[in-house]
Scaffold this motif. Structure first.
Motif, short mmCIF file in Angstrom:
data_model
loop_
_atom_site.label_atom_id
_atom_site.label_comp_id
_atom_site.label_asym_id
_atom_site.label_seq_id
_atom_site.Cartn_x
_atom_site.Cartn_y
_atom_site.Cartn_z
N GLY A 319 0.78 -1.23 0.00
CA GLY A 319 0.00 0.00 0.00
C GLY A 319 0.81 1.28 0.00
O GLY A 319 0.25 2.37 0.16
N TYR A 320 2.14 1.19 -0.19
CA TYR A 320 2.98 2.39 -0.18
C TYR A 320 3.00 3.04 -1.56
O TYR A 320 2.75 2.39 -2.59
N ASP A 321 3.37 4.34 -1.59
CA ASP A 321 3.52 4.99 -2.90
C ASP A 321 4.86 4.55 -3.51
O ASP A 321 5.66 3.85 -2.88
N ASN A 322 5.10 4.99 -4.73
CA ASN A 322 6.26 4.49 -5.47
C ASN A 322 7.59 4.84 -4.80
O ASN A 322 8.50 4.01 -4.72
N ILE A 323 7.72 6.08 -4.32
CA ILE A 323 9.00 6.50 -3.73
C ILE A 323 9.28 5.74 -2.44
O ILE A 323 10.38 5.21 -2.24
N ILE A 324 8.30 5.65 -1.54
CA ILE A 324 8.49 4.91 -0.29
C ILE A 324 8.77 3.44 -0.58
O ILE A 324 9.61 2.80 0.08
N THR A 325 8.08 2.89 -1.57
CA THR A 325 8.31 1.49 -1.95
C THR A 325 9.77 1.26 -2.32
O THR A 325 10.41 0.30 -1.84
N LEU A 326 10.32 2.12 -3.16
CA LEU A 326 11.71 1.95 -3.60
C LEU A 326 12.69 2.15 -2.45
O LEU A 326 13.71 1.45 -2.37
N VAL A 327 12.40 3.07 -1.55
CA VAL A 327 13.26 3.27 -0.38
C VAL A 327 13.25 2.03 0.51
O VAL A 327 14.29 1.61 1.05
#
Length: 502
Positions: A319-327
């Motif tokens: 459920g995370y957005d793309n930036i948080i997902t990649l981090v």
């Protein structure tokens, strides 16, 4: 008190000494360089430590940086999935899996011929750096693809060009370091691989903010930036990367002479009687049940490692957005570096191989059960944090097992390592097609759980097998001769050689 692994190393050295005596009778002793004859043992050891520090200061940082780039360029397609590549190229989930898998259609078959080619060149360091520039260029060109079929073609070429690096680095390091020094340097390669996986996500998170800049999509910027960085590093490192010890400018003349002498002494002793062809070595390896067993274990481990190709997709399902997902893709790979260092220290200190593998696989069962059983964000991410521990770390211990348990003849051991690396990598192809149906990913996590359990059963069976073979060697007579049928020599048995670590 010596550990079992140290005992094997001392036995190995004793065998080599006997072989060296034979070589001296046959071909004459290779003398110590004239510049070293007058030096005391303490002076020689002090010079050797200084020389190895110089080698480490130049060679290891270059290879680790290049390995980081190698994995960033290989794994960035997984990050590009979050940045719109599937929509822009009109790809289905099945087609994306094919794009992941097809890289290995170039990577797997080109590893062995590449290592043959590197042995023919007088400048292996330059050969590796040229390959870096080529794969960086190909990776950057991925930004220009306009269709699914073009992407597949680029991925095959990327796999073929990257096939040079890992086996080439193993060969390169073996030209500089002795057997007792190689283990820690190979561990450095592994840490570089995991840092590449970790930093790849962080870099992708930053590049994502460029989406739309100058009319270029974020995923295209990702390939451009990472590809250009790889090309730049390849060109720069080509001017610093040494070739062989005999012409290394970073060493003094006396250090060059000693570096060449110690490698030649070890290689000459170890390979004095290994006159068989490479074809015979492969046939001998394929006739050994130990090699088959370890190949199967590697297939299972690499299939479990397929989760890494879909890390961003799996974390995105939380459920995370793309930036948080990649981090969030970075912490698991950073954690595994510390875990591997600690487990390797324990293994070396206590002479254990089987127990570290069981620890990793036991963690794996817990990890994959949690991943299958719940969608709770905290529990799911806890499981994701542990996945590199269970699916990557055992591979290093499998390589170590083969090196210790297929000790003679040396071409057979080299063939066994090549077969494990090439055949084991085939599971990267079929395992790419099971990561679908988010957020559960039942097929994917079910597959890695099954592979984990199979790996545990097979390696446990292998433990009973080698312990039984050790009992036969201890018994002597006909039983010992039966245990020696796969390459163990009478000389090894007389010196107390045994299958260790299990």
């Amino acid at each position: 008190m010596t550990t079992p692994l140290e005992q094997v190393q001392s036995i190995d050295q004793a065998i080599d000494k006997e072989e060296t005596k034979h070589v001296e009778i046959e071909n004459g002793e290779k003398p110590l360089p004239a510049s070293l004859v007058g030096m005391s043992q303490d002076e020689t050891l002090k010079m050797e430590k200084k020389m190895v520090r110089k080698m480490d200061a130049v060679i290891l940082p270059i290879i680790m940086v290049l390995y980081v780039l190698n994995y960033i360029d290989r794994q960035n397609l997984a990050s590009a999935k979050l940045q719109g590549i599937m929509d822009d190229l009109n790809m289905t989930t099945q087609q994306f899996a094919t794009a992941i898998a097809i890289l290995y259609a170039g990577y797997i078959p080109f590893q062995i011929p590449s290592n043959y080619l590197i042995s023919l060149f007088s400048r292996p360091g330059l050969y590796i750096c040229v390959a870096v520039v080529i794969w960086g260029t190909i990776s950057a060109c991925t930004a220009a693809v306009q269709s699914y079929s073009a992407l597949l073609g680029i991925r095959v070429l990327l796999g073929a060009s990257e096939a040079v690096f890992f086996p080439g680095c193993l060969y390169f390091l073996s030209a500089w370091y002795t057997k007792k020094e190689l283990g820690k340097r190979y561990a450095g390669l592994f840490i570089g691989q995991q840092l590449g996986n970790g930093f790849g996500g962080l870099i992708a998170a930053g590049v994502l903010k460029l989406d739309g800049a100058h009319g270029i999509r974020g995923w295209r910027w990702l390939f451009i930036i990472e590809g250009v960085a790889t090309v730049g590093c390849g060109l720069i490192f080509a001017t610093f990367m040494p070739e062989y010890p005999h012409n290394a400018k970073m060493l003094s003349p006396i250090e060059r002479e000693y570096a060449v002498w110690r490698i030649e002494q070890e290689a000459g002793a170890a390979e004095a009687h290994d006159s068989g062809s490479n074809i015979k070595a492969y046939v001998s390896a394929l006739a050994d049940p130990k090699v088959y067993t370890l190949i199967f274990c590697m297939i299972m481990s690499q299939a479990m490692g397929s989760v890494g190709n879909f890390f961003p997709t799996i974390i995105k399902s939380l459920g995370y957005d793309n930036i948080i997902t990649l981090v969030l893709t970075a912490p698991p790979y950073i954690l595994v570096c510390f875990f591997f260092y600690g487990l390797s220290w324990y293994s070396d200190k206590n002479g254990k191989i089987y127990l570290p593998i069981v620890i990793c696989l036991s963690i794996g069962i817990l990890t994959y059960v949690i991943a299958v059983a719940t969608l709770n964000i905290g529990a799911r991410y806890f499981a994701i944090m542990l996945t590199p521990i269970c699916n990557v770390v055992p591979q290093l211990f499998i390589y170590n097992t083969l090196s210790l348990h297929v000790a003679r003849p040396y071409p057979k051991r080299a063939a066994g390592l090549a077969l494990i690396n090439a055949i084991g990598g085939t599971s990267n192809v079929w395992s790419a097609y099971v990561w679908y149906a988010p957020p559960h990913f039942y097929a994917g996590f079910g597959m890695v759980l099954a592979c984990n359990v199979l790996f545990l059963f097979i390696i446990t069976g292998y433990r009973f097998y080698v312990r039984r073979e050790n009992a036969k060697l201890d018994a002597g007579g006909e039983k010992a001769r039966h245990a020696m049928r796969h390459g163990i020599t009478q000389e090894q048995v007389d010196l107390g050689w045994r299958y260790v670590g299990y």
